[in-house]
Structure formats: C-alpha cells, structure tokens
Design an enzyme around this catalytic site. Sequence first.
Site, PDB file in Angstrom:
ATOM      1  N   HIS A  17       0.949  -1.024  -0.178  1.00 35.37           N
ATOM      2  CA  HIS A  17       0.170   0.289  -0.011  1.00 35.37           C
ATOM      3  C   HIS A  17       0.606   1.318   0.254  1.00 35.37           C
ATOM      4  O   HIS A  17       0.144   2.424  -1.454  1.00 35.37           O
ATOM      5  CB  HIS A  17      -0.697  -0.150   1.432  1.00 35.37           C
ATOM      6  N   ARG A  90      -1.364  -6.481  -7.463  1.00 36.46           N
ATOM      7  CA  ARG A  90      -1.150  -7.597  -7.772  1.00 36.46           C
ATOM      8  C   ARG A  90      -0.410  -9.035  -8.011  1.00 36.46           C
ATOM      9  O   ARG A  90       0.015  -9.054  -8.690  1.00 36.46           O
ATOM     10  CB  ARG A  90      -1.093  -8.271  -6.667  1.00 36.46           C
TER      11      ARG A  90
END
Length: 161
Positions: A17, A90
């Site tokens: 993040h 991802r």
Amino acid sequence: MKIGIYPGSFDPITNGHLDVIRRSAAVFDKVVVGILINQSKKPMFTLEERVKIVQEVTSQIPNVEVKAFSGLVVEFAREQGASVLIRGLRSNTDFEYELQMAQINHDIDKEIDTLFFATDPRYSYISSSAVKELFMFHQEIGSYVPEYVVQKLKEKETSHE
C-alpha cells in the site's frame, strides 16, 4: 490541482500500500487515502486506529491526506474534488476485479477515471489478510508492514490477552 483518491480498508496498511501511495504522490498534487467504513467486514483495527496508523506511516509524504469515508467511492471522490481513483494491482485476479469496479465507477460518474499501479514485485504477494494471519501465528511480518504497524499489532494483541 490534480487530486487522486486511494481507497481501501487498510487493516492494516502494508508496504505494498505504501509503495502505491508514494508512487501516486509523485503523480498527483494531492493524494487522499480514503479509509473505507465497511459494515460487512470485521476489522482488526477500529476506524480511528486505522486513520491514525495510516497518518503516521505517511507523515513524511507532504501531499498525502488521510480521511475516513462510507458509501460509494465516486461520491467520496466528488466531495474531495478528485477525478481519479488509484488502485494497486498485484495479479491478474486483482485486475479482473478492479477493471469491473473501474467500469462501474465510471458508469456512475463519467468524470471519474481509475489509474492502476502495477505492484512492485517485492510486494505482489502481500495482503492485509495474510499479514494478520501470519501475525496471529506469531510469524515475522516486519518485511511486509512498517515497523509502526508491527508495534500497533503487538499492542492490540497485548490488550486482548
């Protein structure tokens, strides 16, 4: 001023993040990290704790603000004067889900676009859920989250004993 919104539950915030936040802060004049109040999830940290943690770990990035929100992210983006939603990817599974959400959000508000950041490969397997599970089983998580998050997780564990 170009404003981007990076929404999520951040329970807890991970190094992945933070990578997206740092990279998006280099692109936008202001990045608002929007911490979602999600009634369907049972978070480890309270909303107030998550806001404080994210504020702490992003305090060195001058153009980042942290705010809580509920409801639709496009409505939050409008309130903040933002025209771009920021999302990290991802895997191709993330992409399929995020593409669908981007299309729905754009359908709701044609002025809102989504910008995808491919996750740095070092963080591609990290998720908040995995971090919490590893922590519960007393595994080392220091390479997945900032040290401040490790401290807060240990405090949380101690307060529940």
